[in-house]
Motif scaffolding. Structure first.
Motif, PDB file in Angstrom:
ATOM      1  N   LEU A 214     -19.638   9.836  -8.544  1.00 12.82           N
ATOM      2  CA  LEU A 214     -19.221   8.466  -8.730  1.00 12.82           C
ATOM      3  C   LEU A 214     -18.120   8.392  -9.796  1.00 12.82           C
ATOM      4  CD1 LEU A 214     -20.064   5.636  -7.697  1.00 12.82           C
ATOM      5  CD2 LEU A 214     -21.487   5.515  -9.755  1.00 12.82           C
ATOM      6  N   GLU A 215     -18.267   9.200 -10.805  1.00 10.83           N
ATOM      7  CA  GLU A 215     -17.233   9.198 -11.851  1.00 10.83           C
ATOM      8  C   GLU A 215     -15.894   9.650 -11.293  1.00 10.83           C
ATOM      9  OE1 GLU A 215     -17.958  11.230 -15.500  1.00 10.83           O
ATOM     10  OE2 GLU A 215     -19.895  10.262 -15.674  1.00 10.83           O
ATOM     11  N   SER A 216     -15.882  10.639 -10.456  1.00 13.58           N
ATOM     12  CA  SER A 216     -14.620  11.110  -9.897  1.00 13.58           C
ATOM     13  C   SER A 216     -14.007  10.039  -8.995  1.00 13.58           C
ATOM     14  CB  SER A 216     -14.819  12.430  -9.178  1.00 13.58           C
ATOM     15  OG  SER A 216     -15.173  12.261  -7.861  1.00 13.58           O
ATOM     16  N   LEU A 217     -14.900   9.322  -8.303  1.00 12.61           N
ATOM     17  CA  LEU A 217     -14.406   8.236  -7.473  1.00 12.61           C
ATOM     18  C   LEU A 217     -13.794   7.150  -8.346  1.00 12.61           C
ATOM     19  CD1 LEU A 217     -14.194   7.034  -4.608  1.00 12.61           C
ATOM     20  CD2 LEU A 217     -16.440   6.041  -4.995  1.00 12.61           C
ATOM     21  N   PHE A 218     -14.448   6.853  -9.442  1.00 10.59           N
ATOM     22  CA  PHE A 218     -13.924   5.849 -10.365  1.00 10.59           C
ATOM     23  C   PHE A 218     -12.606   6.322 -10.974  1.00 10.59           C
ATOM     24  CE2 PHE A 218     -13.676   3.895 -14.591  1.00 10.59           C
ATOM     25  CZ  PHE A 218     -13.660   2.570 -14.207  1.00 10.59           C
ATOM     26  N   ALA A 219     -12.507   7.578 -11.330  1.00  9.01           N
ATOM     27  CA  ALA A 219     -11.278   8.132 -11.905  1.00  9.01           C
ATOM     28  C   ALA A 219     -10.148   8.076 -10.874  1.00  9.01           C
ATOM     29  CB  ALA A 219     -11.516   9.555 -12.371  1.00  9.01           C
ATOM     30  N   ASP A 220     -10.462   8.361  -9.627  1.00  9.55           N
ATOM     31  CA  ASP A 220      -9.439   8.269  -8.576  1.00  9.55           C
ATOM     32  C   ASP A 220      -8.966   6.836  -8.393  1.00  9.55           C
ATOM     33  OD1 ASP A 220      -9.484  10.971  -8.073  1.00  9.55           O
ATOM     34  OD2 ASP A 220     -10.856  10.815  -6.354  1.00  9.55           O
ATOM     35  N   MET A 221      -9.922   5.889  -8.464  1.00 11.21           N
ATOM     36  CA  MET A 221      -9.555   4.484  -8.313  1.00 11.21           C
ATOM     37  C   MET A 221      -8.696   4.019  -9.488  1.00 11.21           C
ATOM     38  SD  MET A 221     -12.849   2.695  -6.605  1.00 11.21           S
ATOM     39  CE  MET A 221     -12.076   1.164  -6.307  1.00 11.21           C
ATOM     40  N   VAL A 222      -8.976   4.461 -10.666  1.00  9.98           N
ATOM     41  CA  VAL A 222      -8.182   4.098 -11.839  1.00  9.98           C
ATOM     42  C   VAL A 222      -6.779   4.684 -11.710  1.00  9.98           C
ATOM     43  CG1 VAL A 222      -7.949   4.452 -14.340  1.00  9.98           C
ATOM     44  CG2 VAL A 222     -10.149   3.792 -13.386  1.00  9.98           C
ATOM     45  N   SER A 223      -6.685   5.927 -11.297  1.00 10.56           N
ATOM     46  CA  SER A 223      -5.362   6.539 -11.144  1.00 10.56           C
ATOM     47  C   SER A 223      -4.579   5.846 -10.024  1.00 10.56           C
ATOM     48  CB  SER A 223      -5.465   8.041 -10.911  1.00 10.56           C
ATOM     49  OG  SER A 223      -6.064   8.317  -9.684  1.00 10.56           O
ATOM     50  N   LEU A 224      -5.251   5.461  -8.949  1.00 16.26           N
ATOM     51  CA  LEU A 224      -4.577   4.716  -7.883  1.00 16.26           C
ATOM     52  C   LEU A 224      -4.106   3.355  -8.398  1.00 16.26           C
ATOM     53  CD1 LEU A 224      -6.723   5.428  -4.683  1.00 16.26           C
ATOM     54  CD2 LEU A 224      -4.359   6.064  -5.100  1.00 16.26           C
ATOM     55  N   ALA A 225      -4.903   2.685  -9.190  1.00 19.66           N
ATOM     56  CA  ALA A 225      -4.524   1.380  -9.743  1.00 19.66           C
ATOM     57  C   ALA A 225      -3.324   1.537 -10.663  1.00 19.66           C
ATOM     58  CB  ALA A 225      -5.698   0.760 -10.491  1.00 19.66           C
ATOM     59  N   GLN A 226      -3.313   2.600 -11.439  1.00 20.07           N
ATOM     60  CA  GLN A 226      -2.170   2.852 -12.328  1.00 20.07           C
ATOM     61  C   GLN A 226      -0.899   3.145 -11.505  1.00 20.07           C
ATOM     62  OE1 GLN A 226      -3.614   6.019 -14.775  1.00 20.07           O
ATOM     63  NE2 GLN A 226      -4.487   4.630 -16.331  1.00 20.07           N
ATOM     64  N   LEU A 227      -1.043   3.949 -10.465  1.00 17.35           N
ATOM     65  CA  LEU A 227       0.102   4.227  -9.587  1.00 17.35           C
ATOM     66  C   LEU A 227       0.615   2.952  -8.931  1.00 17.35           C
ATOM     67  CD1 LEU A 227      -0.837   7.560  -7.759  1.00 17.35           C
ATOM     68  CD2 LEU A 227       1.122   7.159  -9.219  1.00 17.35           C
ATOM     69  N   TYR A 228      -0.360   2.117  -8.473  1.00 17.12           N
ATOM     70  CA  TYR A 228       0.020   0.865  -7.849  1.00 17.12           C
ATOM     71  C   TYR A 228       0.781  -0.007  -8.853  1.00 17.12           C
ATOM     72  CZ  TYR A 228      -0.388  -3.703  -5.645  1.00 17.12           C
ATOM     73  OH  TYR A 228      -0.109  -4.931  -5.111  1.00 17.12           O
ATOM     74  N   GLU A 229       0.286  -0.065 -10.062  1.00 18.06           N
ATOM     75  CA  GLU A 229       0.929  -0.865 -11.118  1.00 18.06           C
ATOM     76  C   GLU A 229       2.336  -0.345 -11.418  1.00 18.06           C
ATOM     77  OE1 GLU A 229      -0.060  -1.605 -15.662  1.00 18.06           O
ATOM     78  OE2 GLU A 229      -1.759  -2.119 -14.358  1.00 18.06           O
ATOM     79  N   ILE A 230       2.492   0.960 -11.484  1.00 19.41           N
ATOM     80  CA  ILE A 230       3.816   1.568 -11.735  1.00 19.41           C
ATOM     81  C   ILE A 230       4.759   1.248 -10.574  1.00 19.41           C
ATOM     82  CG2 ILE A 230       5.036   3.777 -11.919  1.00 19.41           C
ATOM     83  CD1 ILE A 230       2.567   4.842 -13.454  1.00 19.41           C
ATOM     84  N   LYS A 231       4.269   1.402  -9.365  1.00 22.60           N
ATOM     85  CA  LYS A 231       5.095   1.135  -8.188  1.00 22.60           C
ATOM     86  C   LYS A 231       5.475  -0.350  -8.134  1.00 22.60           C
ATOM     87  CE  LYS A 231       5.244   5.206  -6.420  1.00 22.60           C
ATOM     88  NZ  LYS A 231       6.475   5.948  -6.285  1.00 22.60           N
ATOM     89  N   GLU A 232       4.563  -1.235  -8.493  1.00 23.84           N
ATOM     90  CA  GLU A 232       4.861  -2.671  -8.512  1.00 23.84           C
ATOM     91  C   GLU A 232       5.935  -2.987  -9.550  1.00 23.84           C
ATOM     92  OE1 GLU A 232       3.959  -5.607  -6.889  1.00 23.84           O
ATOM     93  OE2 GLU A 232       3.265  -4.192  -5.392  1.00 23.84           O
ATOM     94  N   LYS A 233       5.855  -2.370 -10.713  1.00 25.29           N
ATOM     95  CA  LYS A 233       6.881  -2.582 -11.739  1.00 25.29           C
ATOM     96  C   LYS A 233       8.245  -2.094 -11.255  1.00 25.29           C
ATOM     97  CE  LYS A 233       4.037  -2.563 -15.917  1.00 25.29           C
ATOM     98  NZ  LYS A 233       3.707  -1.856 -17.141  1.00 25.29           N
ATOM     99  N   GLU A 234       8.271  -0.934 -10.623  1.00 24.29           N
ATOM    100  CA  GLU A 234       9.526  -0.400 -10.094  1.00 24.29           C
ATOM    101  C   GLU A 234      10.103  -1.327  -9.027  1.00 24.29           C
ATOM    102  OE1 GLU A 234       8.735   3.558  -8.679  1.00 24.29           O
ATOM    103  OE2 GLU A 234       8.627   4.388 -10.703  1.00 24.29           O
ATOM    104  N   ALA A 235       9.235  -1.822  -8.153  1.00 22.51           N
ATOM    105  CA  ALA A 235       9.690  -2.738  -7.095  1.00 22.51           C
ATOM    106  C   ALA A 235      10.193  -4.038  -7.712  1.00 22.51           C
ATOM    107  CB  ALA A 235       8.562  -3.006  -6.111  1.00 22.51           C
ATOM    108  N   SER A 236       9.465  -4.523  -8.699  1.00 15.75           N
ATOM    109  CA  SER A 236       9.879  -5.767  -9.375  1.00 15.75           C
ATOM    110  C   SER A 236      11.221  -5.574 -10.063  1.00 15.75           C
ATOM    111  CB  SER A 236       8.810  -6.185 -10.383  1.00 15.75           C
ATOM    112  OG  SER A 236       9.251  -7.309 -11.102  1.00 15.75           O
ATOM    113  N   ASN A 237      11.387  -4.461 -10.754  1.00 13.80           N
ATOM    114  CA  ASN A 237      12.664  -4.156 -11.403  1.00 13.80           C
ATOM    115  C   ASN A 237      13.780  -4.010 -10.364  1.00 13.80           C
ATOM    116  OD1 ASN A 237      11.608  -4.216 -13.969  1.00 13.80           O
ATOM    117  ND2 ASN A 237      11.241  -2.011 -14.091  1.00 13.80           N
ATOM    118  N   GLY A 238      13.467  -3.398  -9.228  1.00 10.64           N
ATOM    119  CA  GLY A 238      14.443  -3.234  -8.147  1.00 10.64           C
ATOM    120  C   GLY A 238      14.876  -4.591  -7.592  1.00 10.64           C
TER     121      GLY A 238
END
Length: 133
Positions: free
Chosen positions: A1-25
């Protein structure tokens, strides 16, 4: 469960980074579009001014062309009349010279000096022949 949670956190961070890049674009694209619109409006205004200036120059050019054509025609007329006057002057010069000689001879009552000298020389030749002969 912890690894699943860690994967979800990393995906959320990636999503947030990608959203910032798209917003800046998107912001960059919007900024570029706005800049290009301003440049386009400036170029349209400049183009309108140039078209107005071109029409003004064409009008002035047409007026100057007409003025040039009239001046050229006038010059040609003057040349033609001057040429005609020169021809008439050349034709009338011998006549005016003869008239001048006639008027000076008849006006003064004297004979032409050439005519009187040749008459004298003939008469002196005849008298010498008579005396000798």
């Amino acid at each position: 469960l912890e690894s699943l949670f860690a994967d979800m956190v990393s995906l959320a961070q990636l999503y947030e980074i990608k959203e910032k890049e798209a917003s800046n674009g998107r912001k960059s694209a919007e900024s570029t579009v706005a800049k290009l619109k301003r440049e386009l409006d400036a170029e349209r205004e400049r183009n309108g001014q140039l078209e107005t200036r071109q029409r003004q120059i064409e009008y002035e050019n047409e007026a100057l062309s007409k003025k040039y054509q009239r001046a050229r025609e006038k010059l040609e007329e003057e040349r033609s009349s001057r040429h005609d006057e020169d021809i008439m002057r050349k034709r009338s010069q011998p006549i005016s010279y003869i008239n001048h000689l006639h008027s000076t001879r008849s006006g003064s009552g004297k004979e032409n000096s050439f005519a009187s000298s040749s008459h004298r020389s003939r008469s002196s030749k005849h008298s010498r022949r008579r005396g000798a002969g």
